[in-house]
Design a protein around this motif. Structure first.
Motif, short mmCIF file in Angstrom:
data_model
loop_
_atom_site.label_atom_id
_atom_site.label_comp_id
_atom_site.label_asym_id
_atom_site.label_seq_id
_atom_site.Cartn_x
_atom_site.Cartn_y
_atom_site.Cartn_z
N VAL A 9 0.84 -1.20 0.00
CA VAL A 9 0.00 0.00 0.00
C VAL A 9 0.88 1.26 0.00
CG1 VAL A 9 -1.69 1.34 1.34
CG2 VAL A 9 -1.97 -1.14 1.09
N PHE A 10 1.93 1.24 0.82
CA PHE A 10 2.86 2.38 0.85
C PHE A 10 3.50 2.57 -0.52
CE2 PHE A 10 2.48 2.39 5.36
CZ PHE A 10 2.98 3.59 5.80
N ARG A 11 4.05 1.47 -1.07
CA ARG A 11 4.73 1.57 -2.37
C ARG A 11 3.79 2.08 -3.45
NH1 ARG A 11 7.51 -2.66 0.08
NH2 ARG A 11 6.00 -4.23 -0.50
N PHE A 12 2.54 1.60 -3.47
CA PHE A 12 1.56 2.04 -4.47
C PHE A 12 1.30 3.54 -4.35
CE2 PHE A 12 -2.78 3.24 -5.52
CZ PHE A 12 -2.88 2.80 -6.83
N ASN A 13 1.05 4.01 -3.12
CA ASN A 13 0.74 5.42 -2.90
C ASN A 13 1.92 6.33 -3.22
OD1 ASN A 13 -2.09 6.09 -1.62
ND2 ASN A 13 -1.48 4.10 -0.84
N ILE A 14 3.12 5.89 -2.90
CA ILE A 14 4.31 6.69 -3.18
C ILE A 14 4.56 6.73 -4.69
CG2 ILE A 14 6.82 6.77 -2.90
CD1 ILE A 14 6.29 5.72 0.03
N LYS A 15 4.50 5.56 -5.33
CA LYS A 15 4.75 5.47 -6.77
C LYS A 15 3.76 6.32 -7.56
CE LYS A 15 4.94 2.20 -10.58
NZ LYS A 15 4.07 1.17 -11.11
N ASN A 16 2.49 6.27 -7.13
CA ASN A 16 1.45 7.01 -7.85
C ASN A 16 1.28 8.44 -7.35
OD1 ASN A 16 0.25 5.02 -9.80
ND2 ASN A 16 0.25 3.83 -7.92
N GLU A 17 2.16 8.84 -6.45
CA GLU A 17 2.18 10.21 -5.93
C GLU A 17 0.81 10.70 -5.47
OE1 GLU A 17 4.25 12.57 -8.88
OE2 GLU A 17 6.17 11.65 -8.36
N THR A 18 0.10 9.81 -4.75
CA THR A 18 -1.17 10.24 -4.16
C THR A 18 -0.85 11.24 -3.05
OG1 THR A 18 -1.20 8.54 -2.44
CG2 THR A 18 -2.17 7.94 -4.58
N GLU A 19 -1.85 11.94 -2.60
CA GLU A 19 -1.65 12.90 -1.51
C GLU A 19 -1.05 12.20 -0.29
OE1 GLU A 19 -4.43 15.75 1.27
OE2 GLU A 19 -5.11 15.36 -0.77
N LEU A 20 -1.59 11.00 0.03
CA LEU A 20 -1.08 10.26 1.19
C LEU A 20 0.33 9.75 0.92
CD1 LEU A 20 -4.32 8.32 2.15
CD2 LEU A 20 -3.20 10.12 3.49
N GLY A 21 0.60 9.35 -0.32
CA GLY A 21 1.93 8.86 -0.68
C GLY A 21 2.98 9.95 -0.56
N ILE A 22 2.64 11.15 -0.99
CA ILE A 22 3.56 12.29 -0.90
C ILE A 22 3.84 12.60 0.57
CG2 ILE A 22 3.78 14.78 -1.32
CD1 ILE A 22 2.16 14.21 -3.99
N SER A 23 2.78 12.56 1.37
CA SER A 23 2.92 12.81 2.81
C SER A 23 3.81 11.75 3.46
CB SER A 23 1.54 12.82 3.47
OG SER A 23 1.66 12.95 4.86
N ALA A 24 3.56 10.48 3.15
CA ALA A 24 4.35 9.38 3.73
C ALA A 24 5.82 9.51 3.32
CB ALA A 24 3.79 8.03 3.28
N LYS A 25 6.05 9.80 2.04
CA LYS A 25 7.41 9.90 1.52
C LYS A 25 8.19 11.01 2.22
CE LYS A 25 9.99 9.90 -2.86
NZ LYS A 25 11.18 10.41 -2.26
N ALA A 26 7.52 12.11 2.54
CA ALA A 26 8.18 13.22 3.23
C ALA A 26 8.75 12.76 4.57
CB ALA A 26 7.21 14.38 3.42
N PHE A 27 7.99 11.94 5.29
CA PHE A 27 8.48 11.42 6.58
C PHE A 27 9.60 10.41 6.35
CE2 PHE A 27 4.25 12.89 7.80
CZ PHE A 27 4.54 13.57 8.98
N MET A 28 9.41 9.52 5.38
CA MET A 28 10.40 8.48 5.12
C MET A 28 11.73 9.08 4.65
SD MET A 28 7.69 5.90 3.35
CE MET A 28 8.71 4.50 2.94
N ASP A 29 11.65 10.13 3.84
CA ASP A 29 12.87 10.77 3.35
C ASP A 29 13.69 11.38 4.48
OD1 ASP A 29 12.28 10.03 0.76
OD2 ASP A 29 11.59 12.02 0.13
N LYS A 30 13.02 11.71 5.58
CA LYS A 30 13.73 12.27 6.75
C LYS A 30 14.15 11.16 7.71
CE LYS A 30 10.78 16.36 6.67
NZ LYS A 30 9.51 16.78 7.25
#
Length: 190
Positions: A35-56
């Protein structure tokens, strides 16, 4: 509706068994990692939010994770149930999952944990590391750390579900068919 939380340390066979059980019981398999990979790959609003935390290097807040799971559950309205794989990992997440399912008029039916001796897990993961191309499965020190982190994180959840009479430990050693049968014996009694 049958809703299962499938648990087990890395290498216990959760992915293999979830695939079999979802077909056998007509359930939807929700892997948090997928679910995380799908949302990040597809740049959903939730994926972008999750990626911001993961990148830090931070954990994704429960609120974001729950919203992603809620979207997955909503996508599969009318399903006969779900297998949650990789979630919940904390008591707060377990309570959030309970609240989410309650809104849908259902609940977690059982937490089923595949129990496998640590040395067998290490062997399985190192073997998988030779063929999977996953660097986290190739280094014994990393493998042993992942296993110990699993026990630290999930000991609390085991007690959480035990208090509700929903915890079932299943021997995760044997052939795929034998393990599936042990899991089915638990599910069929729910």
């Amino acid at each position: 509706m049958t809703n299962l939380v499938l648990f087990g340390p890395p290498g216990a066979g959760k992915g293999t068994q979830a695939t079999i059980l979802k077909d056998k019981y007509n359930l939807i398999h929700i892997s948090t990692g997928d679910v995380f990979r799908f949302n990040i790959k597809n740049e959903t609003e939730l994926g972008i939010s999750a990626k911001a935390f993961m990148d830090k290097g931070q954990l994704v807040p429960d609120e974001v994770t729950i919203k992603m799971l809620n979207a997955e559950v909503d996508k599969n309205e009318g399903a006969e149930g779900f297998i949650f794989d990789g979630f919940p990992r904390t008591e707060a997440q377990a309570e959030a999952l309970a609240a989410l399912l309650e809104q849908k008029g259902t609940e977690v039916s059982a937490m089923i944990a595949l129990e496998v001796d640590d040395e067998i897990l290490v062997e399985r993961l190192l073997e998988r590391g030779k063929t999977s191309g996953r660097p986290d499965d190739a280094d014994e020190k990393v493998v042993r750390n992942r296993i110990s982190v699993y026990y630290e994180e999930t000991a609390i959840l085991k007690e959480y579900y035990k208090k509700q009479g929903k915890y079932y430990g299943v021997n995760g050693v044997g052939s795929i068919e034998e393990i599936t049968q042990r899991l089915s014996d638990v599910i069929d009694k729910l």
